[in-house]
Design an enzyme around this catalytic site. Structure first.
Site, PDB file in Angstrom:
ATOM      1  N   GLU A 147       0.829  -1.214   0.000  1.00 18.49           N
ATOM      2  CA  GLU A 147       0.000   0.000   0.000  1.00 18.49           C
ATOM      3  C   GLU A 147       0.864   1.264   0.000  1.00 18.49           C
ATOM      4  OE1 GLU A 147      -3.459   0.739   0.021  1.00 18.49           O
ATOM      5  OE2 GLU A 147      -3.801  -1.342  -0.543  1.00 18.49           O
ATOM      6  N   CYS A 177      -4.611 -13.480   0.098  1.00 17.08           N
ATOM      7  CA  CYS A 177      -4.845 -12.040   0.233  1.00 17.08           C
ATOM      8  C   CYS A 177      -4.667 -11.462  -1.170  1.00 17.08           C
ATOM      9  CB  CYS A 177      -3.844 -11.415   1.201  1.00 17.08           C
ATOM     10  SG  CYS A 177      -3.883  -9.607   1.202  1.00 17.08           S
ATOM     11  N   HIS A 179      -3.768  -8.707  -2.239  1.00 15.26           N
ATOM     12  CA  HIS A 179      -2.594  -7.870  -2.502  1.00 15.26           C
ATOM     13  C   HIS A 179      -1.414  -8.708  -3.045  1.00 15.26           C
ATOM     14  CE1 HIS A 179      -4.684  -4.835  -0.101  1.00 15.26           C
ATOM     15  NE2 HIS A 179      -3.749  -3.961  -0.404  1.00 15.26           N
TER      16      HIS A 179
HETATM   17  N1  DGL Z   1      -6.534  -7.518   0.303  1.00 22.64           N
HETATM   18  C1  DGL Z   1      -7.263  -7.924   1.440  1.00 22.64           C
HETATM   19  C2  DGL Z   1      -7.351  -9.402   1.594  1.00 22.64           C
HETATM   20  O1  DGL Z   1      -7.471 -10.061   0.568  1.00 22.64           O
HETATM   21  C3  DGL Z   1      -7.047  -7.155   2.713  1.00 22.64           C
HETATM   22  C4  DGL Z   1      -5.647  -6.869   3.130  1.00 22.64           C
HETATM   23  C5  DGL Z   1      -5.570  -5.929   4.322  1.00 22.64           C
HETATM   24  O2  DGL Z   1      -6.177  -4.851   4.251  1.00 22.64           O
HETATM   25  O3  DGL Z   1      -4.941  -6.284   5.319  1.00 22.64           O
HETATM   26  O4  DGL Z   1      -7.374  -9.937   2.658  1.00 22.64           O
END
Ligand code: DGL
Length: 259
Positions: A147, A177, A179
């Site tokens: 981020e 996740c 990200h």
């Molecule tokens: N991208 C999100 C996930 O798939 C949330 C990540 C976060 O905000 O910690 O869990």
């Protein structure tokens, strides 16, 4: 119109998979960056955010909701989904189906602390293949680094440290996740190439595509509208490849970002 939400940039990896399948769909991308990271929060904090985000997308015309946040899906796996007019497409269930289809036996799932604590991946995979061994590993360092658009060397050091904790003899690594697929190239450098790297959004997009054959939610002009609860400039600077002439970007509080 399809509504999609994540805490931040991770949803871009879900958007990419969705676009591959449904180029004509109009998509509303909602990033709750005022509250990122979700992964370090407790269920008591996450449940109201899940409710608020689902309600927001319903109120803004979503005919289907594509979850782009595993942490939120893991909360729903514990407490159920909030009421929603629009059908909701889960990421964790889609991932578990993909893992079962390929009959992987030893699976590592890397995810946020909240997702790992929920045990959602272990339950979903175990329900389809009780003999599968699932290693759920928390990777709290990665979301803040991604981020904040940290230097590649710093992100790579965190990936290397994480990969050292992953058992060597697994068949597959699931990105638990959204990200993490943004840095798939770094995982490719530090993982044995024999290990399959699974992005749950691929299976999820296939499910959404199948549903769209009999529903109307994906008929549109291929427009993407981005909304963030955070700082609009930083969000859109980080997502240049997603831009197109038809994209619009609006901060949820009403300010329109530059660019
Ligand atoms: N991208 C999100 C996930 O798939 C949330 C990540 C976060 O905000 O910690 O869990």
């Amino acid at each position: 119109m399809i509504g999609l939400f994540d805490s931040g940039l991770g949803g871009l990896t879900v958007l990419r998979r969705l676009r591959e399948r449904l180029p004509e769909a109009d998509i509303l991308y909602y990033a709750d960056q005022a509250n990122v990271p979700y992964g370090d929060k407790s269920p008591d904090e996450l449940l109201p955010l899940l409710h608020a985000n689902i309600t927001w997308l319903n109120d803004h015309g979503a005919d289907a909701i594509v979850m782009a946040c595993n942490t939120s899906c893991s909360i729903a796996s514990l407490y159920g989904w909030p009421p929603s007019r629009a059908p909701i497409f889960d990421l964790i269930e889609a991932a578990a189906e993909a893992v079962a289809e390929r009959a992987y036996q030893r699976i590592a799932v890397i995810a946020t602390i909240a997702t790992v604590r929920s045990g959602a991946y272990g339950r979903a995979i175990g329900a389809r293949n009780p003999s599968a061994r699932v290693f759920e590993i928390a990777a709290p360092a990665l979301v803040p680094l991604i981020e904040s658009q940290a230097a590649t060397a710093d992100v790579e050091a965190a990936v290397a440290e994480l990969c050292a904790q992953i058992p060597k003899n697994i068949d597959a690594l699931v990105y638990g996740c959204t990200h993490y697929p943004l840095i798939d190239d770094l995982f490719a450098l530090h993982l044995d190439p024999r290990i399959a790297r699974i992005d749950p959004a691929v299976a999820q997009a296939a499910r959404v595509y199948r549903a769209a054959q009999t529903a109307q939610f994906a008929n549109g002009r291929g427009a993407t509208r981005y909304v963030t609860t955070g700082e609009p400039d930083s969000f859109f600077l980080s997502a240049p490849s997603q831009r197109s002439g038809r994209d619009s970007r609006v901060n949820v509080r009403g300010s329109v970002p530059r660019g």
